[in-house]
Design an enzyme around this catalytic site. Structure first.
Site, PDB file in Angstrom:
ATOM      1  N   GLY A  16       0.846  -1.195   0.000  1.00  0.00           N
ATOM      2  CA  GLY A  16       0.000   0.000   0.000  1.00  0.00           C
ATOM      3  C   GLY A  16       0.880   1.243   0.000  1.00  0.00           C
ATOM      4  O   GLY A  16       0.520   2.288   0.533  1.00  0.00           O
ATOM      5  N   TYR A  35     -15.842  -1.321   7.041  1.00  0.00           N
ATOM      6  CA  TYR A  35     -14.444  -0.994   7.359  1.00  0.00           C
ATOM      7  C   TYR A  35     -14.164  -1.300   8.829  1.00  0.00           C
ATOM      8  O   TYR A  35     -13.165  -1.947   9.165  1.00  0.00           O
ATOM      9  CB  TYR A  35     -14.222   0.488   7.053  1.00  0.00           C
ATOM     10  CG  TYR A  35     -12.868   1.032   7.423  1.00  0.00           C
ATOM     11  CD1 TYR A  35     -11.724   0.669   6.726  1.00  0.00           C
ATOM     12  CD2 TYR A  35     -12.737   1.952   8.463  1.00  0.00           C
ATOM     13  CE1 TYR A  35     -10.489   1.190   7.051  1.00  0.00           C
ATOM     14  CE2 TYR A  35     -11.502   2.488   8.791  1.00  0.00           C
ATOM     15  CZ  TYR A  35     -10.385   2.107   8.091  1.00  0.00           C
ATOM     16  OH  TYR A  35      -9.162   2.631   8.420  1.00  0.00           O
ATOM     17  N   GLN A  93      -2.117   7.057   1.119  1.00  0.00           N
ATOM     18  CA  GLN A  93      -1.936   8.264   1.923  1.00  0.00           C
ATOM     19  C   GLN A  93      -0.816   8.087   2.952  1.00  0.00           C
ATOM     20  O   GLN A  93       0.073   8.928   3.062  1.00  0.00           O
ATOM     21  CB  GLN A  93      -3.248   8.608   2.644  1.00  0.00           C
ATOM     22  CG  GLN A  93      -3.181   9.926   3.395  1.00  0.00           C
ATOM     23  CD  GLN A  93      -4.155  10.014   4.560  1.00  0.00           C
ATOM     24  OE1 GLN A  93      -4.759   9.013   4.974  1.00  0.00           O
ATOM     25  NE2 GLN A  93      -4.331  11.199   5.081  1.00  0.00           N
ATOM     26  N   ASP A 109       2.772  -1.887  -4.372  1.00  0.00           N
ATOM     27  CA  ASP A 109       1.381  -1.446  -4.540  1.00  0.00           C
ATOM     28  C   ASP A 109       0.922  -1.871  -5.929  1.00  0.00           C
ATOM     29  O   ASP A 109       1.717  -2.369  -6.732  1.00  0.00           O
ATOM     30  CB  ASP A 109       1.268   0.085  -4.380  1.00  0.00           C
ATOM     31  CG  ASP A 109      -0.112   0.498  -3.832  1.00  0.00           C
ATOM     32  OD1 ASP A 109      -1.135  -0.063  -4.297  1.00  0.00           O
ATOM     33  OD2 ASP A 109      -0.166   1.351  -2.938  1.00  0.00           O
TER      34      ASP A 109
HETATM   35  N1  SER Z   1      -9.660   7.820   8.609  1.00  0.00           N
HETATM   36  C1  SER Z   1     -10.425   6.612   8.496  1.00  0.00           C
HETATM   37  C2  SER Z   1     -11.722   6.851   7.856  1.00  0.00           C
HETATM   38  O1  SER Z   1     -12.250   7.928   8.020  1.00  0.00           O
HETATM   39  C3  SER Z   1     -10.644   6.010   9.831  1.00  0.00           C
HETATM   40  O2  SER Z   1      -9.624   5.098  10.080  1.00  0.00           O
HETATM   41  O3  SER Z   1     -12.236   5.974   7.233  1.00  0.00           O
END
Ligand code: SER
Length: 319
Positions: free
Chosen positions: A8, A140, A12, A34
């Protein structure tokens, strides 16, 4: 000195972590992996790598004699809601592939980030403790809780040395983030830097834990260098720097850009933010491996104002 692979590496955090690792281990010892190379190339060797391809991952690790792996490839909270199955597959299986390499003794140490998104509506929202109810409402967040359990399982069952922190919202200036709920903060800096107004997708009083990239990089490297005997948490450490709201960030940016205007139009991301902690208790990271953030809120704003390039693409421009 270690031979490290960042998976990755164009993302970011990865794009900035690669340079921090070069400073720590030397360019010859860092491999960036990546799907595509980063727009801003680093001095290190780049390998094309789909981390879901376990055979290719094994080959890269053997070929480059890697001993530390940083597995950062993931889909974030907001974009993950548009593709929940893909988010589960990438976020969990990528980690599993790396943990398996460690179980087989092919790598010595693994870093994998969890997130404040691992918490949910029944978690304590202020000074959220290290151990509390974790009932995330996003895919997530589900993958982060699953990943934390996998890290602890592989440690206890197989002795795998895997280390993790729960990153707050991350503010970096090298590579724009993609699809997070905390990304409003970066978008606000982008708009202000371009002299344009910003329409915020969270309400003005939405307090969330945040952290600047210099602190992220230091936390990550310090945890990876810590003596294993000091580490009492084998899932993921709470990590805190500062917590602020969009209204507070707007006021702070106006010190640099007095005419900067923000309007508020909360969307589906508001419910995600409302299920996350407002502030984090990171006492165990502090006592186990000496974590201390360097940037407070004011320091972070000043740093970001300097660091964010004026010509970054606007949010949603697709470029
Ligand atoms: N910065 C992430 C998000 O907003 C949280 O880990 O998905």
């Amino acid at each position: 000195m270690h031979r490290v692979l960042v998976i990755g590496a164009s993302g970011q955090i990865g794009s900035e972590l690669v340079d921090a690792l070069v400073d720590a281990h030397g360019a010859a010892n860092v491999v960036a992996g990546d799907l595509r190379a980063a727009a801003t190339p680093s001095a290190v060797q780049f390998v094309t790598l789909d981390t879901l391809d376990a055979a290719r991952l094994r080959e890269v690790v053997a070929q480059h004699r890697i001993d530390h792996v940083y597995q950062l490839a993931a889909l974030l909270s907001a974009v993950g809601e548009a593709a929940p199955l893909q988010t589960w597959t990438l976020n969990v299986n990528a980690l599993l592939n790396v943990l398996e390499l460690a179980r087989e003794g092919r790598v010595a140490r693994v870093f994998w980030p969890s997130s404040i998104a691992a918490f949910g509506p029944r978690s304590q929202r202020d000074d959220t403790p290290q151990a509390t109810v974790m009932d995330p409402g996003t895919m997530y967040g589900v993958t982060k809780v699953a990943g934390e359990r996998l890290c602890e399982y592989y440690f206890r069952r197989f002795g795998v040395d895997v280390r993790s922190v729960r990153y707050p919202g991350v503010l970096g200036s090298r590579t724009p983030p993609g699809g997070g709920t905390t990304d409003y903060a970066i978008e606000m800096f982008q708009a202000a830097k371009r002299g344009e107004p910003y329409r915020c997708f969270l309400g003005p009083d939405t307090r969330l834990p945040m952290i600047g990239m210099p602190d992220v990089l230091r936390a990550t490297l310090e945890l990876m260098e810590a003596d294993a005997a000091q580490l009492g948490v084998h899932a993921s450490y709470n990590l805190a720097a500062s917590s602020f709201t969009p209204a507070e960030l707007h006021a702070a940016i106006r010190r640099f850009a007095p005419g900067f205007e923000v309007t508020y139009a909360p969307d589906f991301r508001q419910a995600i933010a409302d299920s996350w902690p407002r502030t984090i208790d990171d006492g165990e990271a502090r006592s186990d491996w000496g974590w201390r953030p360097q940037f407070d809120f004011e320091g972070l704003v000043a740093h970001m104002w300097e660091a964010i390039p004026r010509d970054w693409p606007l949010p949603g421009s697709g470029s």
